[in-house]
Design an enzyme around this catalytic site. Structure first.
Site, mmCIF file in Angstrom:
data_model
loop_
_atom_site.group_PDB
_atom_site.id
_atom_site.type_symbol
_atom_site.label_atom_id
_atom_site.label_comp_id
_atom_site.label_asym_id
_atom_site.label_seq_id
_atom_site.Cartn_x
_atom_site.Cartn_y
_atom_site.Cartn_z
ATOM 1 N N GLU A 1 0.829 -1.205 0.000
ATOM 2 C CA GLU A 1 0.000 0.000 0.000
ATOM 3 C C GLU A 1 0.862 1.253 0.000
ATOM 4 O O GLU A 1 0.572 2.226 -0.712
ATOM 5 C CB GLU A 1 -0.930 -0.001 1.223
ATOM 6 C CG GLU A 1 -1.867 1.194 1.245
ATOM 7 C CD GLU A 1 -2.688 1.293 2.519
ATOM 8 O OE1 GLU A 1 -3.025 2.425 2.904
ATOM 9 O OE2 GLU A 1 -2.986 0.236 3.118
ATOM 10 N N SER B 1 -0.431 -6.564 7.709
ATOM 11 C CA SER B 1 -0.087 -5.509 8.652
ATOM 12 C C SER B 1 -1.129 -5.362 9.745
ATOM 13 O O SER B 1 -0.800 -5.264 10.931
ATOM 14 C CB SER B 1 0.075 -4.184 7.893
ATOM 15 O OG SER B 1 0.400 -3.141 8.775
#
Length: 327
Positions: free
Chosen positions: A135, A232
């Protein structure tokens, strides 16, 4: 009788919400619909979401996961993952004459658009996030000359900007809320005129799952987070659990990764799952725990989630065309 009494006290606190968020659900369905619509193989750049089981399941259905766009044969269909990609990746797909399905989470797309807008307005952008995360790579690609990665409060001292009166912070969506705001607090000390984004970039699902863990953590001897090591938000749930009072916390992909020794002396187990985890994996852990005397399950509910994202426009367009053809 003492042993039976101890067994009867064993319980599981099950977090709600947990598991799939709207962005993950959309991305997984996008690959399934593409396979159904166009047939195998469908190529997927990177893991569609960060979950081992999901990737393995889609591979069995005919999805082929690649690391880079150049690995996809010319003229094929490629799906971009929920984590988003840089504009250069779209350019690579065009050059390779690839048909694309963009399954980027709309909340990630929002951050990309914010980055573009602030860059056009002449701001230096301080992106709070983890180096190398897909990301972050995608977001930085939107304005590489304007975005500076800040990977934790310890990075703040090294940040340099063009104009301290035109600085804004943005965030990777899957971080710990507490961790992000601690970093932002240090950034504000360094740059008093630091601008905050127009809305909170940490996604609703990440926040909701962390809030549920914060509430249950003081009451659990062991927290089990179902999720993959490269997820994450799943890793953050373990950290949040320990920070807020869980005596121990572990991340597992599957129930068979739970070690019997973790349960020694444990009365209360907390259970949750990351935003890319299907419920079947949580059910597996519940069954594992029930077999060991933890059959009493209580829900710890801290929020309701009703958000649904529509499919990527490429699939909606083709699905509408298919439906029209059947009329």
């Amino acid at each position: 009788m003492g042993a039976m009494s101890t067994t009867a006290q064993r319980r599981v606190l099950l977090a709600a919400p947990r598991g799939y968020c709207a962005g993950v659900d959309r991305a997984v369905i996008a690959v399934e619909k593409a396979l159904e619509q166009y047939g195998a193989p469908i190529y997927v750049r990177k893991q569609i979401v960060h979950n081992k089981y999901v990737v393995q399941t889609l591979e069995k259905q005919g999805a082929i996961f690649v690391d880079e766009t150049e690995e996809v044969p010319e003229g094929s269909i490629v799906v971009f993952s929920a984590h988003g990609v840089a504009p250069s990746v779209h350019d690579e797909a065009k050059a390779g004459k690839l048909a694309t399905v963009d399954a980027t989470c709309p909340l990630v797309t929002k951050v990309h658009k914010e980055a573009v807008r602030f860059a056009e307005e002449g701001y230096d952008i301080l992106l709070v996030g983890h180096e190398g995360h897909e990301e972050v790579v995608g977001t930085m690609g939107e304005a590489p000359d304007r975005i500076h990665l800040v990977d934790g409060a310890e990075d703040v001292a090294a940040v340099t900007v063009r104009d301290e009166s035109k600085v804004v912070w943005l965030s990777q969506t899957t971080l710990s809320v507490d961790e992000t705001m601690a970093t932002v607090g240090e950034l504000k000390k360094r740059f008093p005129l630091l601008v905050s984004p127009p809305s909170d970039d940490i996604c609703y699902a990440t926040q909701n799952r962390q809030v549920a863990v914060k509430q249950m953590a003081p009451d659990v001897d062991l927290l089990i987070v179902v999720g993959s090591k490269n997820s994450s938000n799943s890793v953050r749930l373990v950290e949040v659990g320990l920070e807020y009072g869980a005596k121990a916390a572990h991340l597992v992909d599957f129930a068979d990764e739970i070690e019997e020794s973790w349960l020694e002396g444990v009365t209360t187990v907390g259970l949750t799952s990351g935003a890319s985890v299907p419920e079947i994996l949580v059910d597996g852990v519940l069954a594992f725990l029930a077999e060991r005397g933890y059959a009493d399950v209580s829900i710890v509910k801290t929020a309701e989630e009703h958000l649904i994202f529509s499919l990527p426009k490429e699939l909606r367009r083709d699905l509408r065309a298919e439906a029209a053809g059947k009329l």
